[in-house]
Design a protein around this motif. Structure first.
Motif, mmCIF file in Angstrom:
data_model
loop_
_atom_site.group_PDB
_atom_site.id
_atom_site.type_symbol
_atom_site.label_atom_id
_atom_site.label_comp_id
_atom_site.label_asym_id
_atom_site.label_seq_id
_atom_site.Cartn_x
_atom_site.Cartn_y
_atom_site.Cartn_z
ATOM 1 N N UNK A 6 0.936 -1.140 -0.008
ATOM 2 C CA UNK A 6 0.017 0.040 0.191
ATOM 3 C C UNK A 6 0.950 1.290 -0.091
ATOM 4 N N UNK A 7 1.725 1.152 0.689
ATOM 5 C CA UNK A 7 2.800 2.423 0.907
ATOM 6 C C UNK A 7 3.266 2.374 -0.478
ATOM 7 N N UNK A 13 1.499 6.665 -6.922
ATOM 8 C CA UNK A 13 0.546 7.619 -7.301
ATOM 9 C C UNK A 13 1.021 9.102 -7.135
ATOM 10 N N UNK A 14 1.843 9.338 -6.060
ATOM 11 C CA UNK A 14 2.314 10.688 -5.848
ATOM 12 C C UNK A 14 3.447 10.962 -6.820
ATOM 13 N N UNK A 18 3.431 13.908 -9.477
ATOM 14 C CA UNK A 18 4.552 15.011 -9.455
ATOM 15 C C UNK A 18 5.031 15.090 -11.107
ATOM 16 N N UNK A 19 5.134 13.697 -11.710
ATOM 17 C CA UNK A 19 5.747 13.709 -12.936
ATOM 18 C C UNK A 19 4.671 14.636 -14.040
ATOM 19 N N UNK A 20 3.432 14.430 -13.932
ATOM 20 C CA UNK A 20 2.488 15.209 -14.624
ATOM 21 C C UNK A 20 2.683 16.445 -14.329
#
Length: 84
Positions: A6-7, A13-14, A18-20
């Motif tokens: 989960x971590x 996702x983070x 940030x990449x986007x």
């Protein structure tokens, strides 16, 4: 084990987010660079069209005496007009 998974999913996702954001910022900066390049072309063209600082042609000076000014206060009359 599930907690670690989960971590990692949350971190993934983070990182995607940030990449986007970085991609959008990169595109924004590229647009600024392009518009800056386009706008600087006009001053370059203007600078190329300007006369050199010592060029006095067109200001009442002759083309072959552009570095010296006429200092006489009275004009020289054309003597051929007065001969009879």
């Amino acid at each position: 084990m599930q907690d670690a998974l989960n971590k990692l999913a949350t971190e993934n996702e983070e990182l995607k987010s940030r990449s986007q954001e970085m991609l959008y910022e990169n595109q924004r900066l590229a647009g600024i660079i392009i518009s800056s390049t386009r706008s600087s072309a006009s001053p370059d063209k203007l600078h190329g069209a300007m006369k050199p600082s010592g060029d006095k042609i067109g200001l009442g000076y002759g083309s072959n005496d552009s570095s010296k000014a006429e200092t006489r206060c009275t004009p020289q009359l054309d003597r051929t007009k007065f001969k009879q």
